[in-house]
Scaffold this active site. Structure first.
Site, PDB file in Angstrom:
ATOM      1  N   VAL A   1      -8.760  -2.706 -11.147  1.00 51.65           N
ATOM      2  CA  VAL A   1      -8.429  -1.518 -10.363  1.00 51.65           C
ATOM      3  C   VAL A   1      -7.044  -0.949 -10.694  1.00 51.65           C
ATOM      4  O   VAL A   1      -6.904   0.237 -10.983  1.00 51.65           O
ATOM      5  CB  VAL A   1      -8.460  -1.818  -8.843  1.00 51.65           C
TER       6      VAL A   1
ATOM      7  N   HIS B   1     -23.710  22.178   3.184  1.00 53.07           N
ATOM      8  CA  HIS B   1     -24.157  22.678   1.880  1.00 53.07           C
ATOM      9  C   HIS B   1     -23.287  23.841   1.439  1.00 53.07           C
ATOM     10  O   HIS B   1     -23.038  24.728   2.244  1.00 53.07           O
ATOM     11  CB  HIS B   1     -25.614  23.124   1.948  1.00 53.07           C
TER      12      HIS B   1
ATOM     13  N   CYS C   1       0.832  -1.213   0.000  1.00 51.53           N
ATOM     14  CA  CYS C   1       0.000   0.000   0.000  1.00 51.53           C
ATOM     15  C   CYS C   1       0.862   1.257   0.000  1.00 51.53           C
ATOM     16  O   CYS C   1       0.717   2.121  -0.863  1.00 51.53           O
ATOM     17  CB  CYS C   1      -0.924  -0.022   1.215  1.00 51.53           C
TER      18      CYS C   1
END
Ligand code: NAI
Length: 427
Positions: free
Chosen positions: A155, A411, A10
């Protein structure tokens, strides 16, 4: 014990370095004609591959250093060597490294995975000559190839194609299946493919690679052979668990379909031996591995814990990103669950429209009709990798549509698509 740098695939040759590259291609994208739509004019821009790779190295160094510091802070001795299981004497397991024997009651195996190398003629020779790359070499290239063939539209193939195909390399993706992106929702994978075709990438679907030659890749499609010439080939046809480097056979550890068999506490069949991460093949994702490690440690400490797989997000860090969690409609059907789905264009979220000129993002949410709970979310949009965790929490906590409707979202944010879906669904 760690043979190489801390952080595994990773950190050193997977998730993190590919994100460094992809970030550069995303920035570059705004300096092309696409940026002009936003009033950003940068004629003559280009990507300096050497600088991108140098930055990648700095990012890795910083993070590997951070892992090392965390080890020190937690008084963990790191032995920089291959660890080999020597055997067991009653409750005590012996592991050897650099001629020294370490005795332990509990053992966690986390040997990871490596790129699968298929017996396709020419592949081994290509790897030896440097013509064929795995993810490792593809993240090390200091010069941009002119043409690249990517074998495998999964992927790794797509993320690296998303980088090289945008920064100036002509990329062809050869995929055996009729669609790219494996289990990802078919409509989303088609939209993603169309977006990359616009960027100049070519996809060969239902195409089987039959051999690699010195200057290209030959594939078979509809009974006919075709050759793609290129400077580099990326092999991304899946990964295999690593199970043969630490002597698990000395403890009689059982493997299944090439991976270490574990239960929901990550226990192998051998007393006090656990296997976490890609080596057990259950969910070959770094974030699953973290959780598996925690489950194993909790179990060792006598704390009740269990690995659950139903709400593990999966993300394709392409541009746009694709993020999914929970079930697809097909999976729900197979499980005998009656569903109600809602599909919305991402244009329902104001921030998405503000920031994505010409964007074709979509979001699909799948609800269990009987219990009125969210069971799946599939989103193609920027930031979806960051807000998909909210959907994962809703699935894990079995939240009903009514509870989801009561949540307040910032928002404007792209995540408001969840709220829109909760109100749009006919439940
Ligand atoms: P994959 O399993 O995702 O995709 C491999 C693709 O290659 C499949 O679509 C398959 O049909 C195709 N294929 C197989 N043999 C072929 C052939 N001979 N010719 C043409 N196509 C062929 O494997 P990939 O992309 O190598 O990734 C490996 C692992 O790494 C995955 O398990 C994934 O979980 C992990 N990963 C996760 C990432 C993320 O979460 N963002 C990023 C990168 C890797």
């Amino acid at each position: 014990m760690e043979e190489r740098a801390l952080g595994g695939t990773c950190l050193n040759e997977g998730c993190i370095p590919s994100k460094v590259l992809l970030n550069s291609s995303k920035i570059f994208h705004y300096t092309t004609d696409y940026g002009k739509l936003y009033g950003v004019v940068c004629d003559g821009s280009h990507v300096e591959q050497k600088t991108v790779i140098e930055r990648k190295r700095r990012v890795i160094d910083t993070l590997v250093g951070g892992v090392g510091m965390a080890m020190k802070a937690n008084h963990v001795e790191v032995v920089n060597a291959i660890g080999t299981i020597a055997g067991r004497n009653g409750d005590t397991i012996a592991v050897e490294a650099e001629g020294k024997t370490y005795e332990t009651k509990y053992l966690i195996v986390a040997t990871g995975s490596k790129a699968s190398v298929p017996p396709i003629p020419g592949v081994k020779e290509g790897i030896a000559s440097g013509f064929v790359m795995t993810n490792f070499e593809a993240l090390e290239l200091t010069e941009l190839p002119k043409r690249m063939v990517v074998i495998g539209g999964g992927v790794i193939g797509l993320e690296l194609a998303a980088y090289y195909g945008v920064v100036g390399c002509k990329v062809d993706v050869v995929e055996m299946l009729p669609k790219i992106a494996g289990p990802i929702d078919a409509e989303i994978s088609t939209l993603l493919q169309k977006g990359y075709e616009k960027e100049g990438m070519t996809f060969h679907l239902g195409a089987k690679v039959v051999r690699v030659e010195g200057d290209g890749v030959v594939f078979e499609k509809d009974g006919k052979e075709q050759k793609l010439t290129c400077d580099k080939v990326l092999l991304a046809i899946g990964r295999k668990s690593v199970i043969d480097t630490c002597g698990i056979e000395r403890l009689g550890i059982v493997t299944e379909r090439g991976a270490i068999r574990v239960d929901d506490q990550m226990r192998t069949n051998a007393l006090n031996v656990f296997a976490v991460g890609d080596c057990n093949g259950r969910s070959m994702l770094a974030h699953s591995a973290y959780r598996m490690g925690e489950v194993a440690v909790n179990t060792i400490l006598g704390r009740k814990d269990r690995m659950r797989y139903k709400a593990i997000p999966s993300v394709l860090y392409t541009n746009p990103e694709v993020a999914c969690v929970g079930m697809s409609e097909e999976q729900a059907k197979e499980a005998g669950i009656e569903t109600v789905s809602v599909k919305l264009p991402m244009a329902y979220a104001g921030r998405y429209v503000a920031e994505n000129e010409g964007g074709n993002g979509i979001a699909k949410f799948i609800f269990d009709k009987k219990y009125r709970t969210l069971i799946g979310a599939h989103v193609m949009s920027n930031y979806s990798s960051e807000f998909i965790v909210a959907c994962g929490i809703m699935i894990e906590q079995e939240m009903t549509v009514d509870a989801i409707r009561e949540i307040v979202y910032p928002h404007p944010s792209v995540s408001e698509i969840i709220r829109e879906a909760a109100f749009a669904v006919k439940l």
